[in-house]
Design an enzyme around this catalytic site. Structure first.
Site, PDB file in Angstrom:
ATOM      1  N   HIS A  54     -19.110  -6.606  15.615  1.00  0.00           N
ATOM      2  CA  HIS A  54     -19.698  -7.952  15.603  1.00  0.00           C
ATOM      3  C   HIS A  54     -19.268  -8.753  14.365  1.00  0.00           C
ATOM      4  O   HIS A  54     -19.129  -8.210  13.270  1.00  0.00           O
ATOM      5  CB  HIS A  54     -21.230  -7.844  15.620  1.00  0.00           C
TER       6      HIS A  54
ATOM      7  N   HIS B 265      -2.341  -7.272  13.854  1.00  0.00           N
ATOM      8  CA  HIS B 265      -2.205  -6.185  14.839  1.00  0.00           C
ATOM      9  C   HIS B 265      -3.163  -5.065  14.457  1.00  0.00           C
ATOM     10  O   HIS B 265      -3.058  -4.503  13.361  1.00  0.00           O
ATOM     11  CB  HIS B 265      -0.754  -5.684  14.843  1.00  0.00           C
TER      12      HIS B 265
HETATM   13  C1  LIG Z   1       1.818   3.543   5.539  1.00  0.00           C
HETATM   14  C2  LIG Z   1       3.217   3.445   6.081  1.00  0.00           C
HETATM   15  C3  LIG Z   1       3.565   1.988   6.388  1.00  0.00           C
HETATM   16  C4  LIG Z   1       4.146   4.005   5.025  1.00  0.00           C
HETATM   17  O1  LIG Z   1       5.464   3.893   5.426  1.00  0.00           O
HETATM   18  P1  LIG Z   1       6.630   4.320   4.390  1.00  0.00           P
HETATM   19  O2  LIG Z   1       6.444   3.601   3.092  1.00  0.00           O
HETATM   20  O3  LIG Z   1       7.907   4.128   5.134  1.00  0.00           O
HETATM   21  O4  LIG Z   1       6.282   5.817   4.132  1.00  0.00           O
HETATM   22  P2  LIG Z   1       7.215   7.094   4.209  1.00  0.00           P
HETATM   23  O5  LIG Z   1       7.270   7.565   5.627  1.00  0.00           O
HETATM   24  O6  LIG Z   1       8.518   6.821   3.504  1.00  0.00           O
HETATM   25  O7  LIG Z   1       6.388   8.139   3.349  1.00  0.00           O
HETATM   26  C5  LIG Z   1       6.225   7.992   1.958  1.00  0.00           C
HETATM   27  C6  LIG Z   1       5.107   8.888   1.497  1.00  0.00           C
HETATM   28  O8  LIG Z   1       3.868   8.354   1.976  1.00  0.00           O
HETATM   29  C7  LIG Z   1       3.177   9.329   2.787  1.00  0.00           C
HETATM   30  N1  LIG Z   1       2.541   8.601   3.882  1.00  0.00           N
HETATM   31  C8  LIG Z   1       3.164   7.832   4.818  1.00  0.00           C
HETATM   32  N2  LIG Z   1       2.259   7.308   5.664  1.00  0.00           N
HETATM   33  C9  LIG Z   1       1.061   7.742   5.235  1.00  0.00           C
HETATM   34  C10 LIG Z   1      -0.247   7.527   5.713  1.00  0.00           C
HETATM   35  N3  LIG Z   1      -0.477   6.740   6.786  1.00  0.00           N
HETATM   36  N4  LIG Z   1      -1.268   8.111   5.057  1.00  0.00           N
HETATM   37  C11 LIG Z   1      -1.037   8.886   3.970  1.00  0.00           C
HETATM   38  N5  LIG Z   1       0.197   9.119   3.471  1.00  0.00           N
HETATM   39  C12 LIG Z   1       1.238   8.564   4.114  1.00  0.00           C
HETATM   40  C13 LIG Z   1       4.262  10.295   3.249  1.00  0.00           C
HETATM   41  O9  LIG Z   1       3.728  11.543   3.562  1.00  0.00           O
HETATM   42  C14 LIG Z   1       5.168  10.301   2.051  1.00  0.00           C
HETATM   43  O10 LIG Z   1       4.590  11.132   1.074  1.00  0.00           O
HETATM   44  P3  LIG Z   1       5.520  11.961   0.038  1.00  0.00           P
HETATM   45  O11 LIG Z   1       6.275  10.943  -0.781  1.00  0.00           O
HETATM   46  O12 LIG Z   1       4.525  12.753  -0.769  1.00  0.00           O
HETATM   47  O13 LIG Z   1       6.428  12.807   0.883  1.00  0.00           O
HETATM   48  C15 LIG Z   1       3.367   4.229   7.428  1.00  0.00           C
HETATM   49  O14 LIG Z   1       3.515   5.594   7.254  1.00  0.00           O
HETATM   50  C16 LIG Z   1       2.191   4.002   8.377  1.00  0.00           C
HETATM   51  O15 LIG Z   1       1.124   4.613   8.308  1.00  0.00           O
HETATM   52  N6  LIG Z   1       2.430   3.082   9.330  1.00  0.00           N
HETATM   53  C17 LIG Z   1       1.480   2.721  10.342  1.00  0.00           C
HETATM   54  C18 LIG Z   1       2.127   2.965  11.702  1.00  0.00           C
HETATM   55  C19 LIG Z   1       1.275   2.442  12.814  1.00  0.00           C
HETATM   56  O16 LIG Z   1       0.070   2.461  12.781  1.00  0.00           O
HETATM   57  N7  LIG Z   1       1.942   1.956  13.848  1.00  0.00           N
HETATM   58  C20 LIG Z   1       1.261   1.382  14.982  1.00  0.00           C
HETATM   59  C21 LIG Z   1       2.145   1.424  16.181  1.00  0.00           C
HETATM   60  S1  LIG Z   1       1.350   0.717  17.572  1.00  0.00           S
END
Ligand SMILES: CC(C)(COP(=O)(O)OP(=O)(O)OC[C@H]1O[C@@H](n2cnc3c(N)ncnc32)[C@H](O)[C@@H]1OP(=O)(O)O)[C@@H](O)C(=O)NCCC(=O)NCCS
Length: 215
Positions: free
Chosen positions: A140, A149
């Site tokens: 709410h 998104h």
């Molecule tokens: C948060 C996010 C944007 C980070 O992306 P990124 O900067 O490219 O991250 P990377 O994949 O390079 O990972 C970097 C570090 O962050 C960590 N990490 C990535 N996503 C994380 C998350 N959601 N929560 C906690 N840690 C996360 C990785 O494990 C990695 O850790 P390390 O350095 O100790 O190995 C991405 O992982 C995420 O959660 N995206 C959301 C995706 C989503 O919801 N999509 C919807 C589709 S409909």
């Protein structure tokens, strides 16, 4: 005398993964989907058995015959297509899956897509072009900005504010009354317990700064 059928045809702008889900919602609602408009996919191809009709040029040429739904997941491209549609005099349609629950008092903008099992509770406001993905919960009095998104199973407590173009990741939660700034990103599975500044990426429980910029 036979009458010409003047009902405009629905086309989905974008034939990638998000576009397919949008087309499926339209079909679930019993709408006749004429096909996809896409600037990258080859004209004449088929997606979900529906034709790819062409790109922006096709839409311009057929603008008086069609209505459009936004089928692009990437926020900036979605925003651009929304602007293109406006320039062509087309107001993108809002599509709500029949298995979503939307309170009568919620206000839903133009070009919004609300997917299966999403819940929008009373007095929530959803800005133009936003995506409320499968199973997302908007409690709410929340305010979700234009082109934001909410990914599948994201949950907003009551009176949360999500800025324009922000993204709340898969299964992430935002505690009641908190704000996520414009263009910010909340990582998958995070729990937001304090306001998130504009443009930054946060992850974890509790959510903490991951990067100071999304790009
Ligand atoms: C948060 C996010 C944007 C980070 O992306 P990124 O900067 O490219 O991250 P990377 O994949 O390079 O990972 C970097 C570090 O962050 C960590 N990490 C990535 N996503 C994380 C998350 N959601 N929560 C906690 N840690 C996360 C990785 O494990 C990695 O850790 P390390 O350095 O100790 O190995 C991405 O992982 C995420 O959660 N995206 C959301 C995706 C989503 O919801 N999509 C919807 C589709 S409909």
């Amino acid at each position: 005398m036979a009458q010409k059928n003047t009902t405009p045809k629905l086309v989905i702008y974008g034939c990638g993964g998000h576009g397919k889900v949008v087309a499926d919602i339209a079909l679930c609602r019993g709408l006749a989907v004429a096909g996809f408009v896409d600037d990258g996919a080859p004209e004449g191809g088929r997606v979900l058995g529906l034709p790819v009709l062409g790109g922006a040029g096709w839409l311009e040429a057929h603008r008086s015959e069609v209505i459009v739904a936004l089928g692009i997941g990437e926020k900036r491209a979605r925003h651009r297509v929304h602007q293109l549609c406006a320039a062509l005099g087309l107001d993108p349609v809002t599509l709500i899956h029949p298995n979503a629950t939307v309170a009568a008092s919620a206000r839903i903008g133009a070009g919004v897509v609300i997917m299966a099992q999403a819940v929008i509770n009373p007095d929530a406001r959803i800005g133009d072009g936003a995506i409320i993905n499968s199973g997302a919960v908007v409690e709410h009095d929340c305010e979700v900005g234009a082109f934001a998104h909410l990914a599948p199973n994201a949950t907003l407590g009551g009176a949360v504010r999500i800025g324009a173009l922000a993204h709340v990741g898969l299964g992430a939660s935002v505690l009641p009354g908190k704000a996520v700034g414009p263009d910010a990103m909340v990582g998958a599975g995070a729990v937001v317990v304090t306001d998130v500044p504009p443009g930054v990426v946060v992850v974890g429980i509790p959510a903490r700064l991951h990067r100071s910029s999304r790009s």
